[in-house]
Design an enzyme around this catalytic site. Structure first.
Site, PDB file in Angstrom:
ATOM      1  N   ASN A  25       0.844  -1.196   0.000  1.00 50.89           N
ATOM      2  CA  ASN A  25       0.000   0.000   0.000  1.00 50.89           C
ATOM      3  C   ASN A  25       0.877   1.242   0.000  1.00 50.89           C
ATOM      4  O   ASN A  25       1.547   1.512  -0.992  1.00 50.89           O
ATOM      5  CB  ASN A  25      -1.074  -0.042   1.095  1.00 50.89           C
ATOM      6  CG  ASN A  25      -0.568  -0.214   2.503  1.00 50.89           C
ATOM      7  OD1 ASN A  25       0.143  -1.167   2.817  1.00 50.89           O
ATOM      8  ND2 ASN A  25      -0.933   0.690   3.398  1.00 50.89           N
ATOM      9  N   ASP A  26       0.941   2.014   1.082  1.00 53.03           N
ATOM     10  CA  ASP A  26       1.525   3.357   1.026  1.00 53.03           C
ATOM     11  C   ASP A  26       2.942   3.407   0.462  1.00 53.03           C
ATOM     12  O   ASP A  26       3.847   2.726   0.958  1.00 53.03           O
ATOM     13  CB  ASP A  26       1.598   3.965   2.432  1.00 53.03           C
ATOM     14  CG  ASP A  26       0.237   4.279   3.002  1.00 53.03           C
ATOM     15  OD1 ASP A  26      -0.772   3.954   2.359  1.00 53.03           O
ATOM     16  OD2 ASP A  26       0.190   4.863   4.106  1.00 53.03           O
ATOM     17  N   ASP A 150       2.699   9.061  10.277  1.00 55.04           N
ATOM     18  CA  ASP A 150       3.166   9.387   8.920  1.00 55.04           C
ATOM     19  C   ASP A 150       4.085  10.609   8.884  1.00 55.04           C
ATOM     20  O   ASP A 150       3.853  11.544   8.124  1.00 55.04           O
ATOM     21  CB  ASP A 150       1.977   9.619   7.971  1.00 55.04           C
ATOM     22  CG  ASP A 150       0.977   8.489   7.972  1.00 55.04           C
ATOM     23  OD1 ASP A 150       1.334   7.387   8.410  1.00 55.04           O
ATOM     24  OD2 ASP A 150      -0.170   8.712   7.540  1.00 55.04           O
ATOM     25  N   GLU A 198      -3.813  11.702   6.140  1.00 51.86           N
ATOM     26  CA  GLU A 198      -2.699  10.755   6.176  1.00 51.86           C
ATOM     27  C   GLU A 198      -1.586  11.271   5.267  1.00 51.86           C
ATOM     28  O   GLU A 198      -1.811  12.076   4.369  1.00 51.86           O
ATOM     29  CB  GLU A 198      -3.156   9.367   5.709  1.00 51.86           C
ATOM     30  CG  GLU A 198      -4.189   8.728   6.622  1.00 51.86           C
ATOM     31  CD  GLU A 198      -4.463   7.282   6.256  1.00 51.86           C
ATOM     32  OE1 GLU A 198      -3.952   6.399   6.959  1.00 51.86           O
ATOM     33  OE2 GLU A 198      -5.195   7.043   5.282  1.00 51.86           O
TER      34      GLU A 198
END
Length: 485
Positions: A25-26, A150, A198
């Protein structure tokens, strides 16, 4: 004699980055060291049978072809559990004491102290290949908020200090440090009506008129307010404590459904990092993260193409970011096809087919009400992805409802975004791959990025114009070969 069984079609992208297996994902902001871009991303090697993420590593010289470098920060290797998003920097001045040029990461982990989101330091002694934990104690303790994650770090050359942005619910916190270990709160930026924030981002850019602006960005969810669920940003000024936005209303780097966890980063080969940046994002959405046919091939996770980002002055004295595919993508061109200038009143199918390509066209009209392209179209015309324009409404759109796509709820079928219909012409550039479509309108003023799952044999391209004729000119298709090593 029996024919051999046909190999099942693969959904592995031709030219987009994808996880070698399992889950990603990220993205983490890539860093340029030793002549290469080093890219870390959240990876789960136990997917779908186990949780937790770690940092997997890939490298590239051109931001198009990538080499897998394996796991850089393993999960569950200290008492604070798995590894979430954060920031990796080159400590050129040895501010942290690990040596000049040490590669240092500050990442969020769920603390052993009740799972609180806190920031931990990891450092590398081998130029970013592997990292080790500095301490099982956080370098930034949770200040008493549920969301504290984050961290994104940049170096302030003028004041010889590190600056950090942090996602804290509906606000972005600002922090500073001299050594990457001891951090002080300096201020915050509060947002409205764009949900949980985020992966914040902070950087400077020089616009095409020479003006230098600060940009504050973040992944945000504006669905409840009829806004995108992608990357929101504000232009403005920043004095190290306070970010003053030019407008309270954010702009959006993408209007599609699948451009999330976006990061931007400097051109490591340029002596002037303010003129352009690069950006990429995870092409998925937390509304339907597991709804992809790629899971049958033991992987789930594709990124957008890397974009070149510039800042342009608009006619109303404001400033906006534009996005275009990175130039090195051209190196993958295997063949080109062109089509003659064509007037369309109704629909016309081109003698061009493709599965992984870039399509460019200039479109003009006088009275048409709905015009555009049908891509990955089936032979019977029943299945296709529509890239269109509604001049009377001043809207561009991408509709994926007539092909297989990830949203079972049918809520996220058509993305819409404004475009300048007053000129009665528009340039469109579309990147099509096995499971993605990315649409760049008018040199990247507006972008739509979305997941799609067309059948492999659906490769048609049809032009359409309703309510009057439209003219399609300068049409070119670049077919791309594989970028996978």
């Amino acid at each position: 004699m029996k024919e051999p069984p046909q190999e099942a079609p693969s959904y592995r992208p031709t030219y987009h980055f994808s996880t070698p297996e399992k889950w990603k994902n990220d993205p983490q902001k890539p860093i340029f060291i030793d002549g290469k871009y080093h890219y870390y991303y959240l990876y789960n090697g136990n997917y779908p049978d186990g949780g937790g993420t770690e940092w997997r590593h890939a490298s590239s010289e051109d931001l198009v072809t990538w080499k897998d470098e394996g796991t850089a920060i393993p999960k569950f290797s200290n008492k604070n559990g798995d590894i979430w998003s954060g920031s990796v920097v080159e400590d050129k001045n040895n501010t942290a004491g690990f040596g000049k040029g040490a590669i240092v990461a500050v990442v969020t982990q769920p603390s052993a102290d009740g799972g609180k989101q806190e920031q931990y330091l990891w450092y590398s002694a081998d130029r970013g290949k592997t990292f080790q934990s500095f301490s099982e104690k956080p370098v930034m303790s949770n200040p008493g908020t549920e969301v504290f994650r984050d961290p994104k770090i940049i170096w302030d050359e003028e004041n010889q200090k590190w600056m950090m942005t942090m996602a804290e619910g509906d606000k972005i916190g600002f922090y500073e440090s001299k050594n990457l270990k001891d951090w002080s709160f300096t201020g915050e930026f509060k947002t409205q009506n764009i949900g949980l924030l985020e992966c914040p981002d902070l950087f400077r850019m020089r616009a095409d008129d020479g003006t230098v602006k600060w940009v504050l960005g973040t992944s945000a969810n504006g669905k409840a307010a009829g806004k995108p669920n992608t990357y929101a940003y504000w232009t403005g000024s920043y004095d190290g404590r306070t970010f003053t936005a030019d407008s309270n209303e954010p702009q959006w780097l993408d209007y599609g459904f699948d451009w999330y966890g976006g990061v931007t980063f400097e051109d490591g080969k340029s002596e002037d990092p303010l003129n352009k940046r690069y950006g990429l994002a995870w092409m998925n959405n937390w509304e339907y993260p597991h709804n992809t046919p790629t899971v049958k091939e033991n992987f789930n996770g594709v990124d957008s193409i890397v974009r070149e980002i510039q800042m342009k002055k608009q006619g109303d004295q404001s400033y906006s970011l534009t996005s275009m595919p990175v130039e090195a993508l051209d190196h993958l061109t295997e063949s080109k096809q062109t089509a003659e200038r064509t007037e369309v009143d109704g629909a016309k199918t081109l003698d061009i087919k493709g599965e992984a390509y870039q399509f460019d066209a200039d479109i003009s009209w006088s009275d048409a009400q709905n015009l555009g392209l049908r891509l990955r179209e089936s032979d019977d015309k029943a299945r296709h992805i529509d890239v269109g324009f509604l001049p009377a409404e001043g809207l561009s759109y991408v509709n994926r409802g007539l092909t297989d796509q990830p949203d079972g709820s049918k809520k996220f079928i058509e993305s819409k975004a404004p475009f300048d219909a007053g000129k009665k012409k528009v340039h469109v550039k579309v990147l099509v791959d096995k499971t993605t479509v990315e649409v760049f309108v008018d040199d990247g003023k507006t972008v739509h990025s979305s997941q799609v799952f067309p059948k492999q044999k659906d490769q048609g391209i049809t032009l359409f114009s309703e309510g009057g004729p439209s003219v399609f000119g300068n049409m070119e298709v670049k077919h791309f070969r594989s970028a996978n090593r």
